[in-house]
Design an enzyme around this catalytic site. Sequence first.
Site, PDB file in Angstrom:
ATOM      1  N   ASP A  31       0.870  -1.181   0.000  1.00 53.30           N
ATOM      2  CA  ASP A  31       0.000   0.000   0.000  1.00 53.30           C
ATOM      3  C   ASP A  31       0.902   1.224   0.000  1.00 53.30           C
ATOM      4  OD1 ASP A  31      -1.812   2.146   0.815  1.00 53.30           O
ATOM      5  OD2 ASP A  31      -3.214   0.558   1.370  1.00 53.30           O
ATOM      6  N   LYS A  84     -10.499   5.971  -5.903  1.00 52.52           N
ATOM      7  CA  LYS A  84     -11.940   5.648  -5.927  1.00 52.52           C
ATOM      8  C   LYS A  84     -12.888   6.843  -5.908  1.00 52.52           C
ATOM      9  CE  LYS A  84     -12.453   5.300  -0.933  1.00 52.52           C
ATOM     10  NZ  LYS A  84     -13.091   4.708   0.199  1.00 52.52           N
ATOM     11  N   SER A 124     -17.398  -3.151  -8.686  1.00 51.17           N
ATOM     12  CA  SER A 124     -18.400  -2.265  -8.088  1.00 51.17           C
ATOM     13  C   SER A 124     -19.726  -2.407  -8.817  1.00 51.17           C
ATOM     14  CB  SER A 124     -17.869  -0.832  -8.229  1.00 51.17           C
ATOM     15  OG  SER A 124     -18.890   0.096  -8.037  1.00 51.17           O
ATOM     16  N   TYR A 149     -13.785   6.701 -13.079  1.00 53.38           N
ATOM     17  CA  TYR A 149     -13.591   5.700 -12.035  1.00 53.38           C
ATOM     18  C   TYR A 149     -14.322   4.400 -12.397  1.00 53.38           C
ATOM     19  CZ  TYR A 149     -14.564   2.930  -7.946  1.00 53.38           C
ATOM     20  OH  TYR A 149     -14.701   1.856  -7.105  1.00 53.38           O
ATOM     21  N   LYS A 153     -13.141   0.293 -13.453  1.00 53.46           N
ATOM     22  CA  LYS A 153     -13.623  -0.973 -12.876  1.00 53.46           C
ATOM     23  C   LYS A 153     -14.070  -1.912 -13.992  1.00 53.46           C
ATOM     24  CE  LYS A 153     -12.474  -0.184  -8.949  1.00 53.46           C
ATOM     25  NZ  LYS A 153     -11.504  -1.002  -8.234  1.00 53.46           N
ATOM     26  N   ASN A 198     -19.090  10.383  -0.145  1.00 60.65           N
ATOM     27  CA  ASN A 198     -20.069   9.321   0.106  1.00 60.65           C
ATOM     28  C   ASN A 198     -20.991   9.705   1.260  1.00 60.65           C
ATOM     29  OD1 ASN A 198     -17.405   7.329  -0.775  1.00 60.65           O
ATOM     30  ND2 ASN A 198     -19.331   7.200  -1.873  1.00 60.65           N
ATOM     31  N   LEU A 199     -22.172   9.128   1.206  1.00 60.93           N
ATOM     32  CA  LEU A 199     -23.221   9.531   2.137  1.00 60.93           C
ATOM     33  C   LEU A 199     -22.848   9.305   3.612  1.00 60.93           C
ATOM     34  CD1 LEU A 199     -26.117  10.496   2.676  1.00 60.93           C
ATOM     35  CD2 LEU A 199     -26.870   8.121   2.395  1.00 60.93           C
ATOM     36  N   ARG A 230     -30.114   2.955  -2.249  1.00 60.67           N
ATOM     37  CA  ARG A 230     -28.902   2.150  -2.435  1.00 60.67           C
ATOM     38  C   ARG A 230     -28.934   0.979  -1.465  1.00 60.67           C
ATOM     39  NH1 ARG A 230     -28.887   5.435  -5.825  1.00 60.67           N
ATOM     40  NH2 ARG A 230     -27.245   6.857  -6.511  1.00 60.67           N
ATOM     41  N   ASP A 298     -25.942  10.688 -10.705  1.00 55.10           N
ATOM     42  CA  ASP A 298     -26.539   9.744  -9.746  1.00 55.10           C
ATOM     43  C   ASP A 298     -27.673   8.954 -10.398  1.00 55.10           C
ATOM     44  OD1 ASP A 298     -24.969  10.130  -7.571  1.00 55.10           O
ATOM     45  OD2 ASP A 298     -26.411  11.311  -6.411  1.00 55.10           O
TER      46      ASP A 298
HETATM   47  P1  NAD Z   1      -9.387   2.996   0.021  1.00 54.88           P
HETATM   48  O1  NAD Z   1      -8.951   4.210  -0.722  1.00 54.88           O
HETATM   49  O2  NAD Z   1      -9.705   3.138   1.454  1.00 54.88           O
HETATM   50  O3  NAD Z   1      -8.288   1.857  -0.129  1.00 54.88           O
HETATM   51  C1  NAD Z   1      -7.475   1.716  -1.257  1.00 54.88           C
HETATM   52  C2  NAD Z   1      -6.015   1.588  -0.757  1.00 54.88           C
HETATM   53  O4  NAD Z   1      -5.176   1.406  -1.894  1.00 54.88           O
HETATM   54  C3  NAD Z   1      -5.525   2.846  -0.031  1.00 54.88           C
HETATM   55  O5  NAD Z   1      -4.964   2.456   1.200  1.00 54.88           O
HETATM   56  C4  NAD Z   1      -4.467   3.438  -0.958  1.00 54.88           C
HETATM   57  O6  NAD Z   1      -3.432   4.051  -0.237  1.00 54.88           O
HETATM   58  C5  NAD Z   1      -4.007   2.224  -1.747  1.00 54.88           C
HETATM   59  N1  NAD Z   1      -3.539   2.489  -3.108  1.00 54.88           N
HETATM   60  C6  NAD Z   1      -4.175   3.169  -4.098  1.00 54.88           C
HETATM   61  N2  NAD Z   1      -3.432   3.163  -5.211  1.00 54.88           N
HETATM   62  C7  NAD Z   1      -2.285   2.475  -4.932  1.00 54.88           C
HETATM   63  C8  NAD Z   1      -1.128   2.114  -5.671  1.00 54.88           C
HETATM   64  N3  NAD Z   1      -0.964   2.499  -6.945  1.00 54.88           N
HETATM   65  N4  NAD Z   1      -0.172   1.394  -5.058  1.00 54.88           N
HETATM   66  C9  NAD Z   1      -0.306   0.998  -3.771  1.00 54.88           C
HETATM   67  N5  NAD Z   1      -1.376   1.301  -3.029  1.00 54.88           N
HETATM   68  C10 NAD Z   1      -2.366   2.018  -3.603  1.00 54.88           C
HETATM   69  O7  NAD Z   1     -10.616   2.375  -0.787  1.00 54.88           O
HETATM   70  P2  NAD Z   1     -11.660   1.263  -0.324  1.00 54.88           P
HETATM   71  O8  NAD Z   1     -12.942   1.946  -0.066  1.00 54.88           O
HETATM   72  O9  NAD Z   1     -11.077   0.374   0.686  1.00 54.88           O
HETATM   73  O10 NAD Z   1     -11.833   0.484  -1.691  1.00 54.88           O
HETATM   74  C11 NAD Z   1     -11.076  -0.662  -1.975  1.00 54.88           C
HETATM   75  C12 NAD Z   1     -11.400  -1.122  -3.384  1.00 54.88           C
HETATM   76  O11 NAD Z   1     -12.789  -1.370  -3.490  1.00 54.88           O
HETATM   77  C13 NAD Z   1     -11.079  -0.093  -4.472  1.00 54.88           C
HETATM   78  O12 NAD Z   1     -10.583  -0.782  -5.594  1.00 54.88           O
HETATM   79  C14 NAD Z   1     -12.417   0.524  -4.773  1.00 54.88           C
HETATM   80  O13 NAD Z   1     -12.466   1.011  -6.086  1.00 54.88           O
HETATM   81  C15 NAD Z   1     -13.337  -0.654  -4.590  1.00 54.88           C
HETATM   82  N6  NAD Z   1     -14.715  -0.289  -4.249  1.00 54.88           N
HETATM   83  C16 NAD Z   1     -14.939   0.548  -3.199  1.00 54.88           C
HETATM   84  C17 NAD Z   1     -16.241   0.928  -2.882  1.00 54.88           C
HETATM   85  C18 NAD Z   1     -16.513   1.901  -1.767  1.00 54.88           C
HETATM   86  O14 NAD Z   1     -17.583   2.520  -1.779  1.00 54.88           O
HETATM   87  N7  NAD Z   1     -15.631   2.059  -0.799  1.00 54.88           N
HETATM   88  C19 NAD Z   1     -17.307   0.402  -3.626  1.00 54.88           C
HETATM   89  C20 NAD Z   1     -17.046  -0.469  -4.676  1.00 54.88           C
HETATM   90  C21 NAD Z   1     -15.727  -0.815  -4.979  1.00 54.88           C
HETATM   91  C1  WQD Z   2     -25.339   7.382  -1.908  1.00 57.00           C
HETATM   92  C2  WQD Z   2     -26.608   8.194  -1.998  1.00 57.00           C
HETATM   93  C3  WQD Z   2     -26.349  10.275  -3.174  1.00 57.00           C
HETATM   94  C4  WQD Z   2     -23.692  12.198  -0.350  1.00 57.00           C
HETATM   95  C5  WQD Z   2     -20.550   5.767  -5.112  1.00 57.00           C
HETATM   96  C6  WQD Z   2     -19.799   5.444  -6.379  1.00 57.00           C
HETATM   97  C7  WQD Z   2     -19.890   3.989  -6.682  1.00 57.00           C
HETATM   98  C8  WQD Z   2     -19.464   3.142  -5.480  1.00 57.00           C
HETATM   99  C9  WQD Z   2     -20.118   3.580  -4.218  1.00 57.00           C
HETATM  100  C10 WQD Z   2     -17.166   2.545  -5.666  1.00 57.00           C
HETATM  101  C11 WQD Z   2     -26.812   8.830  -3.379  1.00 57.00           C
HETATM  102  C12 WQD Z   2     -26.711  10.510  -1.730  1.00 57.00           C
HETATM  103  C13 WQD Z   2     -24.513  11.281  -0.970  1.00 57.00           C
HETATM  104  C14 WQD Z   2     -24.260  13.394   0.160  1.00 57.00           C
HETATM  105  C15 WQD Z   2     -26.423  12.660  -0.551  1.00 57.00           C
HETATM  106  N1  WQD Z   2     -18.070   3.271  -5.211  1.00 57.00           N
HETATM  107  N2  WQD Z   2     -25.853  11.509  -1.074  1.00 57.00           N
HETATM  108  N3  WQD Z   2     -25.608  13.569   0.050  1.00 57.00           N
HETATM  109  O1  WQD Z   2     -23.336   7.413  -5.376  1.00 57.00           O
HETATM  110  O2  WQD Z   2     -24.214   5.136  -4.688  1.00 57.00           O
HETATM  111  O3  WQD Z   2     -21.881   5.378  -5.278  1.00 57.00           O
HETATM  112  O4  WQD Z   2     -19.974   4.996  -4.059  1.00 57.00           O
HETATM  113  O5  WQD Z   2     -17.224   1.715  -6.534  1.00 57.00           O
HETATM  114  O6  WQD Z   2     -19.093   3.754  -7.784  1.00 57.00           O
HETATM  115  O7  WQD Z   2     -20.366   6.186  -7.440  1.00 57.00           O
HETATM  116  O8  WQD Z   2     -22.681   6.370  -3.158  1.00 57.00           O
HETATM  117  O9  WQD Z   2     -22.394   7.274  -0.897  1.00 57.00           O
HETATM  118  O10 WQD Z   2     -21.884   8.768  -2.872  1.00 57.00           O
HETATM  119  O11 WQD Z   2     -24.247   8.178  -2.368  1.00 57.00           O
HETATM  120  O12 WQD Z   2     -27.631  12.874  -0.655  1.00 57.00           O
HETATM  121  O13 WQD Z   2     -23.561  14.263   0.701  1.00 57.00           O
HETATM  122  O14 WQD Z   2     -26.510   9.289  -1.083  1.00 57.00           O
HETATM  123  O15 WQD Z   2     -26.989  11.196  -4.001  1.00 57.00           O
HETATM  124  O16 WQD Z   2     -28.171   8.800  -3.644  1.00 57.00           O
HETATM  125  P1  WQD Z   2     -23.113   6.131  -4.687  1.00 57.00           P
HETATM  126  P2  WQD Z   2     -22.715   7.683  -2.274  1.00 57.00           P
END
Ligand code: NAD
Ligand code: WQD
Length: 340
Positions: A31, A84, A124, A149, A153, A198-199, A230, A298
Amino acid sequence: MAILVTGGLGYIGSHTVVELINNNFEVIIVDDLSNSEKFILHNIEEITGKRPIFYPFDLKRKELLNQVFDAHDIEGCINFAAFKAVGESQEKPIDYYENNLFSLINILQEFKTRKISNFIFSSSCTVYGQADKMPIDENTPLKMPESVYGKTKQMGEEILKDFAQSYKSKICLLRYFNPIGAHPSALLGELPIGVPNNLVPYVMQTAAGIREKLSVWGNDYPTEDGTAIRDYIYVVDLAKAHVAALKSLMNKETEETVIDVYNLGTGKGSSVLEVVQAFESANEVAVPYQICNRREGDITIAYANADKAERELNWKSATSLEESLKTVWEWQKYLESRKN
Ligand code: NAD
Ligand code: WQD
């Protein structure tokens, strides 16, 4: 034999590292701390009693990655590392493509050369866009996401499918819905770096008085209360799904290509206002909000059909929205205590 966890100090990665250690896996974390902090490593040790091996570097640095593969007998990878932030990905598209795809390709080069299988990818629900039918199962047609983004994916999934097919490898694509919550110890959680998009992190900071008011993006959606819906999945449940998926992949003793795909959600949709109310009642704290216009890009509604994961991985979400939101508040208190 060890499992490489990239992004293992991040939000979902750190919770998964704990579950892997609890299941006796040896974990190697890479990381670059671009979106995480070193104290998380210490906290993982505090929870599990074990300190995973940690390499702080950027996965785009091929030569360093190569040394990690030389130094350890790696039998699989869970690849969390990625940028992300949806909004930022529109401003810096090339940085997103470079980070999310080059790092993936660099790991796959090592897998190819060393004939390693067992690769799990953080995908995702964004790959489905606004689906025509709810709930969303794995056969729902994919739509090219609007955000860069989201495109990284979808492209990552395609790269992995080609990899699996060409090298008869085993891969698993996990499509997360909306992960929320923190570890019950309150030692791990989502680190809010900057203003949260994020929310749930925004709700948390509003309740704590760090933000004045939550902006609810739109109350004119065709849903019961007009706000968007969601599927909010508890992060520890999500972490456990990774262990189940990894074990399932490793148990498949085959010379043939394996491409597993699972939706990971609760199967239940909640509106923005329901999340706000659940947070207030779970934690007995107020979350002031105002209704604003819809946020660009959205969708109205997305929730999972996660039956396939239950059937094949014996996994299902176990934690209610209120229980998850309680852990968020405990995490906020922990973050406050760290400042003092
Ligand atoms: P996060 O940002 O908390 O964790 C990602 C980690 O990867 C971080 O610690 C960052 O420092 C590290 N990182 C990024 N680029 C790097 C690189 N080039 N080399 C080494 N380390 C690197 O994110 P998260 O919420 O834990 O998400 C993890 C995975 O899940 C991501 O791939 C994200 O796209 C995916 N994902 C997240 C969500 C969400 O809402 N959190 C939803 C769907 C998918
Ligand atoms: C959730 C709901 C907003 C913030 C995103 C990425 C998606 C995935 C998950 C990684 C929506 C509403 C939000 C705020 C609000 N990530 N909202 N006020 O949009 O479902 O998805 O995160 O893969 O790719 O697009 O998640 O948490 O941003 O929003 O009203 O301040 O909350 O409009 O309806 P979302 P979110």
